[in-house]
Scaffold this active site. Sequence first.
Site: not given
Ligand code: NAD
Ligand code: WQD
Length: 341
Positions: A125, A150, A154
Amino acid sequence: MNVLVTGGLGFIGSHTSVELLNKGYEITIVDNLVNSNIKVLKNIQKITGIKPEFKEIDLRDKKELTKLFECNNFDGIIHFAALKSVNESIKKPKLYKENNIGGTKNLLEVITSKKHRTNLIFSSSCTVYGQSKKLPIDENCPTNNIESPYGETKIKCEEIILEAVKKYSNLNAISLRYFNPIGAHESSLIGELPNGIPENLIPYITQTAIGIRNELTIFGNDYPTRDGTCIRDYIHINDLALAHISSLNFLSKVKNKKIYDFFNVGTGKGITVLELINMFEQTNSLKINYKIGNKRKGDITSAYADISKIKTKIGWFSKKSISDALKTAWEWQKRISNYEN
Ligand code: NAD
Ligand code: WQD
């Protein structure tokens, strides 16, 4: 290619599973359903016409994981399974460590207990950069400014994957540092399913638009940006899904060489919160009820990716527009109330 998708019923995992199936990969999905719904499996099948193999396994359960690997050889593994709430991780750091780091360690142990050559793609991330001094953020920017447990999980997982690649001859790996994934599949059959009140901006916007939430609060408008609201790099979920397949293909072409590398995945363009809301309103011809509120603790001012590394080395770049992502996110929100169907 036989690919294991951990967390494959989640937001990013389900979209990637669809793209893998559409491209003819054989996949096995593993998920413990902690943050997903089993109906997603049926909808992946509806979109692709293929029923993927599914195992309900918690990655912390090494016995079950070992059994899975005894019966299968996976050429590729895309490791999405993790808990992802920044807020929850502050309240439950131990759970995040056990789940995200513990699950990854188990996975690495079972992979490396076998001789079969495996290419691993790990979901990292942009959160590993915290507030970067340099913008756009490139992969050489420091990762010592992480704001949450969190985020710590990562960077720790990236480190243990690197160690495993160095130590074991059958493993190559790539960590993809995603910026902000948004949107849904064009079929509206899969998308983001937030649990409770959304933390992320897009599901909050769509839930406000549909009337589940009364109003959206913009977290601060006095940041040093062009309109005072924070800047992020929003990336279409479909483009992000394809980045995993490009990365797997890149690794599969590498012969007689050990590879561990990490790449940013974004569009390279920063958008403010207000700009995104305006785009959402224009794209979907509606108005969002919003107010300006206090800053959210821990929010960074500005984060957007330098994507030249992934473009040059892997050949991936984003193709879909943000307005398409906003359109599909809205179509998906309208459908979720009918998710039973
Ligand atoms: P999500 O929660 O929708 O998907 C994660 C999936 O993993 C879920 O279906 C959950 O049930 C499963 N899971 C969690 N722990 C588990 C375990 N111990 N065993 C088996 N299954 C498990 O999340 P997402 O948005 O699809 O994110 C996927 C990956 O990408 C995650 O690693 C997350 O940290 C990373 N990521 C997400 C974002 C984002 O904004 N969505 C941004 C950067 C990184
Ligand atoms: C985006 C922007 C908020 C909600 C998250 C995780 C980060 C990574 C990416 C997983 C920000 C603003 C949001 C609301 C708002 N995920 N906001 N009102 O902050 O970039 O990061 O996603 O790895 O770890 O923290 O994403 O979608 O929460 O926010 O004004 O109700 O929207 O302040 O500027 P963010 P976000």
